[in-house]
Write a protein that holds these residues in place. Structure first.
Motif, PDB file in Angstrom:
ATOM      1  N   LEU A   7       7.477  -4.048  -8.292  1.00  0.00           N
ATOM      2  CA  LEU A   7       6.931  -2.727  -8.551  1.00  0.00           C
ATOM      3  C   LEU A   7       7.861  -1.932  -9.452  1.00  0.00           C
ATOM      4  CD1 LEU A   7       5.895  -1.853  -4.870  1.00  0.00           C
ATOM      5  CD2 LEU A   7       4.626  -3.201  -6.559  1.00  0.00           C
ATOM      6  N   ARG A   8       7.283  -1.083 -10.290  1.00  0.00           N
ATOM      7  CA  ARG A   8       8.097  -0.276 -11.201  1.00  0.00           C
ATOM      8  C   ARG A   8       7.784   1.207 -11.044  1.00  0.00           C
ATOM      9  NH1 ARG A   8       4.011  -2.247 -14.722  1.00  0.00           N
ATOM     10  NH2 ARG A   8       3.014  -0.609 -15.989  1.00  0.00           N
ATOM     11  N   VAL A   9       8.767   2.032 -11.467  1.00  0.00           N
ATOM     12  CA  VAL A   9       8.597   3.489 -11.442  1.00  0.00           C
ATOM     13  C   VAL A   9       8.733   4.097 -12.835  1.00  0.00           C
ATOM     14  CG1 VAL A   9       9.428   3.661  -9.069  1.00  0.00           C
ATOM     15  CG2 VAL A   9      11.058   3.917 -10.953  1.00  0.00           C
ATOM     16  N   ASN A  10       9.170   3.284 -13.807  1.00  0.00           N
ATOM     17  CA  ASN A  10       9.300   3.753 -15.193  1.00  0.00           C
ATOM     18  C   ASN A  10       9.037   2.568 -16.117  1.00  0.00           C
ATOM     19  OD1 ASN A  10      11.803   2.346 -14.939  1.00  0.00           O
ATOM     20  ND2 ASN A  10      12.822   4.222 -14.299  1.00  0.00           N
ATOM     21  N   THR A  11       9.767   2.458 -17.213  1.00  0.00           N
ATOM     22  CA  THR A  11       9.485   1.376 -18.156  1.00  0.00           C
ATOM     23  C   THR A  11      10.173   0.062 -17.800  1.00  0.00           C
ATOM     24  OG1 THR A  11      11.324   2.047 -19.595  1.00  0.00           O
ATOM     25  CG2 THR A  11       9.151   3.007 -20.041  1.00  0.00           C
ATOM     26  N   GLY A  35       3.276   5.982  -5.400  1.00  0.00           N
ATOM     27  CA  GLY A  35       2.815   5.975  -6.780  1.00  0.00           C
ATOM     28  C   GLY A  35       3.440   4.950  -7.685  1.00  0.00           C
ATOM     29  N   MET A  36       4.065   3.921  -7.136  1.00  0.00           N
ATOM     30  CA  MET A  36       4.641   2.881  -7.978  1.00  0.00           C
ATOM     31  C   MET A  36       3.544   1.991  -8.547  1.00  0.00           C
ATOM     32  SD  MET A  36       8.026   1.794  -5.820  1.00  0.00           S
ATOM     33  CE  MET A  36       9.148   3.054  -5.184  1.00  0.00           C
ATOM     34  N   THR A  37       3.877   1.316  -9.642  1.00  0.00           N
ATOM     35  CA  THR A  37       2.932   0.436 -10.323  1.00  0.00           C
ATOM     36  C   THR A  37       3.342  -1.018 -10.106  1.00  0.00           C
ATOM     37  OG1 THR A  37       2.513   2.091 -12.032  1.00  0.00           O
ATOM     38  CG2 THR A  37       1.929  -0.189 -12.552  1.00  0.00           C
ATOM     39  N   LYS A  38       2.387  -1.857  -9.754  1.00  0.00           N
ATOM     40  CA  LYS A  38       2.703  -3.277  -9.593  1.00  0.00           C
ATOM     41  C   LYS A  38       2.781  -3.937 -10.961  1.00  0.00           C
ATOM     42  CE  LYS A  38      -0.234  -6.154  -7.549  1.00  0.00           C
ATOM     43  NZ  LYS A  38      -0.935  -6.850  -6.441  1.00  0.00           N
ATOM     44  N   SER A  79      11.663  -1.845 -10.237  1.00  0.00           N
ATOM     45  CA  SER A  79      12.743  -1.172  -9.525  1.00  0.00           C
ATOM     46  C   SER A  79      12.791  -1.604  -8.073  1.00  0.00           C
ATOM     47  CB  SER A  79      12.569   0.349  -9.590  1.00  0.00           C
ATOM     48  OG  SER A  79      12.667   0.820 -10.914  1.00  0.00           O
ATOM     49  N   LEU A  80      11.707  -2.221  -7.620  1.00  0.00           N
ATOM     50  CA  LEU A  80      11.605  -2.652  -6.229  1.00  0.00           C
ATOM     51  C   LEU A  80      10.879  -3.981  -6.161  1.00  0.00           C
ATOM     52  CD1 LEU A  80      11.925  -1.886  -3.156  1.00  0.00           C
ATOM     53  CD2 LEU A  80       9.621  -0.924  -3.316  1.00  0.00           C
ATOM     54  N   ALA A  81      11.444  -4.913  -5.412  1.00  0.00           N
ATOM     55  CA  ALA A  81      10.782  -6.189  -5.139  1.00  0.00           C
ATOM     56  C   ALA A  81      10.561  -6.306  -3.637  1.00  0.00           C
ATOM     57  CB  ALA A  81      11.627  -7.357  -5.643  1.00  0.00           C
ATOM     58  N   LEU A  82       9.394  -6.793  -3.247  1.00  0.00           N
ATOM     59  CA  LEU A  82       9.042  -6.946  -1.845  1.00  0.00           C
ATOM     60  C   LEU A  82       8.712  -8.410  -1.566  1.00  0.00           C
ATOM     61  CD1 LEU A  82       6.666  -3.863  -1.514  1.00  0.00           C
ATOM     62  CD2 LEU A  82       9.052  -3.994  -0.754  1.00  0.00           C
ATOM     63  N   LEU A  83       9.339  -8.963  -0.534  1.00  0.00           N
ATOM     64  CA  LEU A  83       9.097 -10.340  -0.135  1.00  0.00           C
ATOM     65  C   LEU A  83       8.853 -10.385   1.365  1.00  0.00           C
ATOM     66  CD1 LEU A  83      11.836 -10.439  -2.265  1.00  0.00           C
ATOM     67  CD2 LEU A  83      11.033 -12.793  -2.281  1.00  0.00           C
ATOM     68  N   PRO A  84       8.049 -11.339   1.832  1.00  0.00           N
ATOM     69  CA  PRO A  84       7.830 -11.448   3.280  1.00  0.00           C
ATOM     70  C   PRO A  84       9.110 -11.879   3.983  1.00  0.00           C
ATOM     71  CG  PRO A  84       6.869 -13.323   2.146  1.00  0.00           C
ATOM     72  CD  PRO A  84       7.321 -12.370   1.077  1.00  0.00           C
ATOM     73  N   LEU A  85       9.263 -11.435   5.217  1.00  0.00           N
ATOM     74  CA  LEU A  85      10.472 -11.730   5.973  1.00  0.00           C
ATOM     75  C   LEU A  85      10.712 -13.228   6.098  1.00  0.00           C
ATOM     76  CD1 LEU A  85      12.643 -10.068   7.472  1.00  0.00           C
ATOM     77  CD2 LEU A  85      11.292 -10.355   9.549  1.00  0.00           C
ATOM     78  N   ARG A 119       0.825  -1.209   0.000  1.00  0.00           N
ATOM     79  CA  ARG A 119       0.000   0.000   0.000  1.00  0.00           C
ATOM     80  C   ARG A 119       0.862   1.263   0.000  1.00  0.00           C
ATOM     81  NH1 ARG A 119      -2.947  -3.146   3.711  1.00  0.00           N
ATOM     82  NH2 ARG A 119      -1.963  -2.073   5.477  1.00  0.00           N
ATOM     83  N   PHE A 120       1.930   1.256   0.780  1.00  0.00           N
ATOM     84  CA  PHE A 120       2.791   2.434   0.872  1.00  0.00           C
ATOM     85  C   PHE A 120       3.447   2.749  -0.472  1.00  0.00           C
ATOM     86  CE2 PHE A 120       7.055   4.192   1.449  1.00  0.00           C
ATOM     87  CZ  PHE A 120       6.762   5.364   2.124  1.00  0.00           C
ATOM     88  N   TYR A 121       4.047   1.742  -1.081  1.00  0.00           N
ATOM     89  CA  TYR A 121       4.813   2.003  -2.302  1.00  0.00           C
ATOM     90  C   TYR A 121       3.916   2.263  -3.513  1.00  0.00           C
ATOM     91  CZ  TYR A 121       9.132   0.991   0.145  1.00  0.00           C
ATOM     92  OH  TYR A 121      10.189   1.048   1.022  1.00  0.00           O
TER      93      TYR A 121
END
Length: 402
Positions: free
Chosen positions: A272-276, A255-258, A280-286, A248-250
Motif C-alpha cells: 500500500l502507498r500514501v504518496n508516489t 485512505g491508502m492506495t493498493k 509505505s506499508l506491506a501486509l502479510l498473513p501471520l 479494509r482498514f488501511y
C-alpha cells in the motif's frame, strides 16, 4: 459516497477529513534499549535527539532487571525523532500490546495540518474506531493514536519539532505533555517560542548529542563514521492475523492506495502507498512469518531504511558484517519496487531492510510491470548499475549528511 459525505482538506474534497502525506516515524519496544541504541545509532547512523529515563518519570516494579530504563528518540534528518526505542516492560505496563508478539510501538503517519489531526480523531470516533490517546508529547507533534483491527497502533501527527544546525532539541522546560487537543485555531510554534523567551527559558539548553566516532569513510566527499547515511524511512512490513480486515482498514479508513498484490513464499501479500512511492506499508498473513524463517516474537516483518546511494548500500554490507551484525536473505518478492536490499537483524531480532531507491508511481497510478523491473541475483552485487527511469527519484534528502 455522496457530496454531503465529503470532507474539505485544504480545499480538496476527500472521503475522510485528512490526507496522509508520508510515513513520519516508527517505534519498537525492546528489552534492552541500550543495546538497540548501539545498533541504530552507532552502526546504522541515526542521531540521538532526546532521552527520557522512565525509572525517573514513572518509577515502579516494571523496571526491575532492566539493563536500560531509557526511552531513546532517534532521528536521521531534522525531524525531532524518526525512530523511537522503548523498554518493553514499561510499554507492557503503560500501553499493553494487543498481542504479546507486537513489538511495534507505533507506526506514525504525517498529515499536513493540525486541523486534520483533530478532525481525524472525531471522524474515527464516528466510524466506531477506538482512540487510544491524543494530545502532544516530547517532539512537539500533535497526535491521535488508534489501533488497526489486528492490534497495531497507528498515529496521525502534525508539526513535529525540527532540530537545526546546532543539533539541539527543545529544552525540557518546553516539553509539551498534553493529553487533549487544543481549540482551533491554536497558537503557532513561533508564538510558543516567544512565550518561552519571555519566561526566561534558555532555548540553547536542550539536549545535544555529538557523534564521536572516527570519521574515516568518504561518503560522497564527506568524512563520516560509517560508509553510508540513512536518508529516508519506510516501508513498514507487518504480519497480521486478519489480512482482509487490515486491508479494509488501511485503504477504506486511512485512505491508502493498493499498489500491488503478490504472492510471497506461497502467501498473499499487499503493498500500500500514501504518496508516489511504490509502498509505505506491506501486509502479510501471520502464517508467512514461519515460512520466511523469521522470529515468532514480533509481528514486524521488516522496516525499511533508505541509504543515500547504491554505492553506500553495497558498502554497508561489509561494514555491518565487520561489526558482527547478522545479515539474512529474504525473497525478492517481499519488496516489489525495490531491487537491491540488505536485510540486517538488530539485537532484538527485528529485521531492517536497507535499500537505496524505490519505484515511483506517476499520475496514472500504475506501477511498473514486474517483467520491466531490474533482475536481481541474490548474493551478486555489481560495482555499478544502469539507471532506471525513476532511480533516485522521489523526495530528496535536505541538508548536509553529517
Amino acid at each position: 459516497m455522496t457530496a454531503q459525505t465529503l470532507h474539505d482538506v485544504g480545499g480538496i474534497l476527500y472521503e475522510r477529513p485528512f490526507k496522509i502525506r508520508r510515513l513520519n516515524h516508527f517505534g519498537i519496544s525492546v528489552h534492552d534499549t541500550g543495546a538497540a541504541l548501539t545498533f541504530y545509532r552507532d552502526l546504522l547512523g541515526f542521531k540521538l535527539a532526546d532521552v527520557i529515563d522512565t525509572a525517573v518519570t514513572d518509577p515502579g516494579p516494571w523496571h526491575e532487571g532492566l539493563p536500560d530504563t531509557n526511552v531513546y528518540f532517534l532521528r536521521h534528518n531534522s525531524d525531532h525523532h524518526t525512530f523511537v526505542l522503548m523498554p518493553r516492560p514499561w510499554i507492557e505496563h503503560m500501553e499493553p500490546p494487543a498481542r504479546p508478539d507486537i513489538t511495534v510501538n507505533q507506526v506514525t503517519w504525517q498529515v499536513s495540518t493540525l486541523r486534520e489531526v483533530v478532525q481525524a480523531r472525531l471522524w474515527l470516533q464516528e466510524q466506531g474506531r477506538k482512540i487510544d490517546r491524543y494530545g502532544r508529547d516530547p517532539g512537539s507533534n500533535w497526535h491521535t493514536y488508534f489501533p488497526d483491527p489486528t492490534g497495531h497502533t497507528n498515529e496521525l501527527e502534525y508539526g513535529i519539532e525540527q532540530v537545526g544546525w546546532d543539533g539541539r532539541s527543545k529544552p525540557q522546560a518546553m516539553w509539551p505533555w498534553v493529553q487533549e487537543h487544543p481549540e482551533l485555531p491554536a497558537g503557532s510554534e513561533g508564538t510558543e517560542l516567544a512565550a518561552a523567551i519571555a519566561d526566561g527559558i534558555d532555548l540553547a539548553s536542550g539536549f545535544r548529542w555529538l557523534d564521536k566516532s572516527e570519521k574515516k569513510y568518504d561518503v560522497g566527499g564527506v568524512l563520516l563514521g560509517r560508509p553510508f547515511v540513512p536518508v529516508r524511512l519506510g516501508p513498514v512490513s507487518l504480519f497480521v492475523d486478519d489480512l482482509d480486515a487490515a486491508e479494509r482498514f488501511y485503504t477504506q479508513t486511512l485512505g491508502m492506495t493498493k499498489s500491488e498484490e503478490t504472492v510471497v513464499a506461497g502467501h498473499r501479500a499487499l503493498f500500500l502507498r500514501v504518496n508516489t512511492e511504490h509502498h509505505s506499508l506491506a501486509l502479510l498473513p501471520l502464517e508467512a512469518r514461519e515460512t520466511l524463517g523469521l522470529s515468532d516474537e514480533s509481528t514486524l516483518c521488516s522496516f525499511g531504511i533508505q541509504l543515500g546511494s547504491y554505492a553506500q548500500l553495497r558498502d554497508s554490507r561489509a561494514f555491518l558484517e565487520s561489526h558482527g551484525v547478522k545479515l539474512i536473505d529474504l525473497p525478492q518478492e517481499l519488496h516489489p519496487g525495490i531491487d537491491y536490499v540488505v536485510h540486517a537483524v538488530d539485537p532484538a531480532g527485528h529485521v531492517m531492510a536497507l535499500y537505496y531507491s524505490m519505484e515511483q508511481v506517476g499520475w496514472d497510478g500504475r506501477v511498473r510491470p514486474a517483467d520491466q523491473r531490474r533482475k536481481v541475483q541474490t548474493g551478486t552485487w555489481p560495482e555499478a548499475l544502469e539507471p532506471m527511469s525513476d532511480t533516485y527519484a522521489g523526495e530528496t534528502f535536505w541538508g548536509p549528511i553529517g
